[in-house]
Design an enzyme around this catalytic site. Sequence first.
Site, PDB file in Angstrom:
ATOM      1  N   SER A 179      40.979  44.267  41.833  1.00 33.69           N
ATOM      2  CA  SER A 179      41.216  42.870  41.495  1.00 33.69           C
ATOM      3  C   SER A 179      40.000  42.279  40.798  1.00 33.69           C
ATOM      4  CB  SER A 179      41.500  42.109  42.799  1.00 33.69           C
ATOM      5  OG  SER A 179      41.929  40.813  42.511  1.00 33.69           O
ATOM      6  N   ASP A 180      40.222  41.243  40.008  1.00 34.23           N
ATOM      7  CA  ASP A 180      39.112  40.535  39.385  1.00 34.23           C
ATOM      8  C   ASP A 180      39.490  39.063  39.224  1.00 34.23           C
ATOM      9  OD1 ASP A 180      36.415  41.065  38.009  1.00 34.23           O
ATOM     10  OD2 ASP A 180      37.461  39.695  36.652  1.00 34.23           O
ATOM     11  N   THR A 181      38.515  38.196  39.452  1.00 30.96           N
ATOM     12  CA  THR A 181      38.751  36.747  39.367  1.00 30.96           C
ATOM     13  C   THR A 181      37.714  36.099  38.453  1.00 30.96           C
ATOM     14  OG1 THR A 181      39.597  36.694  41.646  1.00 30.96           O
ATOM     15  CG2 THR A 181      38.904  34.590  40.721  1.00 30.96           C
TER      16      THR A 181
ATOM     17  N   SER B 285      43.476  38.760  38.418  1.00 25.54           N
ATOM     18  CA  SER B 285      44.346  39.890  38.063  1.00 25.54           C
ATOM     19  C   SER B 285      44.238  40.949  39.143  1.00 25.54           C
ATOM     20  CB  SER B 285      43.919  40.503  36.729  1.00 25.54           C
ATOM     21  OG  SER B 285      44.146  39.597  35.679  1.00 25.54           O
TER      22      SER B 285
END
Length: 193
Positions: free
Chosen positions: A76-78, A113
């Site tokens: 995940s990445d924010t 994502s």
Amino acid sequence: MLSEKFKNNQIILASGSPRRQELFKELGIDFSINVKEIDEIYPSTLVEEEITNYLAKLKAKAFENELQEKDIVITSDTIVWHDNRPLEKPKNKGQAIEMLQELSGTSHKVITSVCIKTTKSQNVFFDVTTVFFKKLTFDEILFYVENYRPFDKAGGYGIQEWIGFIGVTRLEGSYFNVMGLPVHKLYEELMKL
């Protein structure tokens, strides 16, 4: 529900974020944590979810040659997107103060994502939440940065901390997405596997 569905799988959460780990636990799935060190560098032409999609896939790619048939890796990445640019994690106190001064009295997007990767497939999806901040005083910003040290958080803040309690006036979208994991979408996507 998910624990029964995946009882024969090895679920790997590739995130060192305590918030993501906490949210993941609430889904009621057995999982292990395995974080690969990668350089989070992306092409400068990317914008908004293109950035987080790219980085979530990049994090999953690190597992490519070691996934077993029953493995499911989740990355995940924010980012915080404000004024047509990404605000990533502040490197120091000064940067964290600057970011919060920039977000004060305005709205911004939080984009997360998620990539779900197996030996046979890869699925990337994202979620967007708009966060509205009241006008923060310098003293409020300083108190928060000095006491909570938000240097591991995109945009220099955690919504679940003091600054979120006193500063966030409104949300459009998922609260948990702002914490770093759109749990409702992750659940839906896992149920489809």
